[in-house]
Design an enzyme around this catalytic site. Structure first.
Site, PDB file in Angstrom:
ATOM      1  N   CYS A   8      52.593  -3.069   5.386  1.00 36.21           N
ATOM      2  CA  CYS A   8      52.815  -4.465   5.805  1.00 36.21           C
ATOM      3  C   CYS A   8      52.494  -4.547   7.301  1.00 36.21           C
ATOM      4  CB  CYS A   8      54.223  -4.941   5.464  1.00 36.21           C
ATOM      5  SG  CYS A   8      55.558  -4.057   6.301  1.00 36.21           S
ATOM      6  N   ARG A  14      58.959  -5.467   4.614  1.00 36.49           N
ATOM      7  CA  ARG A  14      58.414  -5.478   3.254  1.00 36.49           C
ATOM      8  C   ARG A  14      57.956  -4.125   2.750  1.00 36.49           C
ATOM      9  NH1 ARG A  14      54.026  -9.811   4.444  1.00 36.49           N
ATOM     10  NH2 ARG A  14      54.147  -8.605   6.385  1.00 36.49           N
ATOM     11  N   ASP A 123      56.602 -12.927   4.375  1.00 37.72           N
ATOM     12  CA  ASP A 123      57.194 -12.023   5.355  1.00 37.72           C
ATOM     13  C   ASP A 123      58.586 -12.524   5.756  1.00 37.72           C
ATOM     14  OD1 ASP A 123      57.836 -10.345   7.397  1.00 37.72           O
ATOM     15  OD2 ASP A 123      55.849 -10.416   8.329  1.00 37.72           O
TER      16      ASP A 123
HETATM   17  P1  4NP Z   1      57.096  -6.670   7.990  1.00 35.47           P
HETATM   18  O1  4NP Z   1      57.746  -7.800   8.930  1.00 35.47           O
HETATM   19  O2  4NP Z   1      55.614  -6.734   8.211  1.00 35.47           O
HETATM   20  O3  4NP Z   1      57.472  -7.085   6.592  1.00 35.47           O
HETATM   21  O4  4NP Z   1      57.718  -5.350   8.407  1.00 35.47           O
HETATM   22  C1  4NP Z   1      57.481  -7.875  10.305  1.00 35.47           C
HETATM   23  C2  4NP Z   1      58.179  -7.081  11.178  1.00 35.47           C
HETATM   24  C3  4NP Z   1      57.951  -7.173  12.544  1.00 35.47           C
HETATM   25  C4  4NP Z   1      56.995  -8.057  13.008  1.00 35.47           C
HETATM   26  C5  4NP Z   1      56.286  -8.843  12.130  1.00 35.47           C
HETATM   27  C6  4NP Z   1      56.528  -8.750  10.782  1.00 35.47           C
HETATM   28  N1  4NP Z   1      56.770  -8.165  14.393  1.00 35.47           N
HETATM   29  O5  4NP Z   1      55.960  -9.006  14.818  1.00 35.47           O
HETATM   30  O6  4NP Z   1      57.335  -7.393  15.188  1.00 35.47           O
END
Ligand code: 4NP
Length: 154
Positions: A8, A14, A123
């Protein structure tokens, strides 16, 4: 051994959710020794960080164990190492291909590619809805496992 890398953007919400849901599904079927499962990020944003508390809370509620996790970024060599590289949404697949290169062996899929209703996994970092993400991750992991069992005769 079937090797699966869930990917992800940040590797804290995710993809670790998918990693530990998939690990639990194969454990319940007593076929965990046939799989190597891990997860990674496309961005460098969260490198070294633990699983997001929203994902941990949901996994706790669903009785799905998780263990030590430090977010890492996918690297080019992962393409050779893994049989399946499973992203969460279209942007994610583009970012994966920017890092690993062309998908010559057709290893890169969206998690819900295996659903009759192909779609992205939202997300929860932005939506705050870990319940909806969990339902979609569980659907994707269940169908991915069915697909793999069929093609590998497991
Ligand atoms: P993930 O969610 O891709 O599902 O782990 C996110 C976690 C952190 C960030 C973006 C999405 N971020 O910009 O730090």
């Amino acid at each position: 051994m079937v090797k699966i890398l869930f990917v992800c953007l940040g590797n804290i919400c995710r993809s670790p959710m998918a990693e530990f849901v998939f690990k639990e599904l194969v454990k319940r079927e007593k076929i965990e020794n046939k799989f190597y499962i891990s997860s990674a990020a496309t961005s460098t944003e969260e490198i070294g960080n633990d699983i997001h508390y929203g994902t941990k809370n949901k996994l706790d509620k669903m009785n799905i164990p998780y263990d030590y996790h430090r977010a890492r970024q996918i690297k080019k060599e992962d393409y050779e190492k893994y049989d399946f590289i499973i992203g969460m949404e279209d942007d994610n697949l583009l970012a994966i291909k920017r890092i690993v290169g062309e998908d010559k062996e057709r290893k890169i899929y969206k998690l819900l590619y295996f659903s009759p209703n192909v779609r992205d996994i939202a997300d929860p970092w932005y939506t705050g809805n870990f319940d909806k993400t969990y339902d979609d991750v569980l659907e994707g992991c269940t169908l991915l496992l069915e697909h793999i069992k069929k093609i590998y005769n497991i």
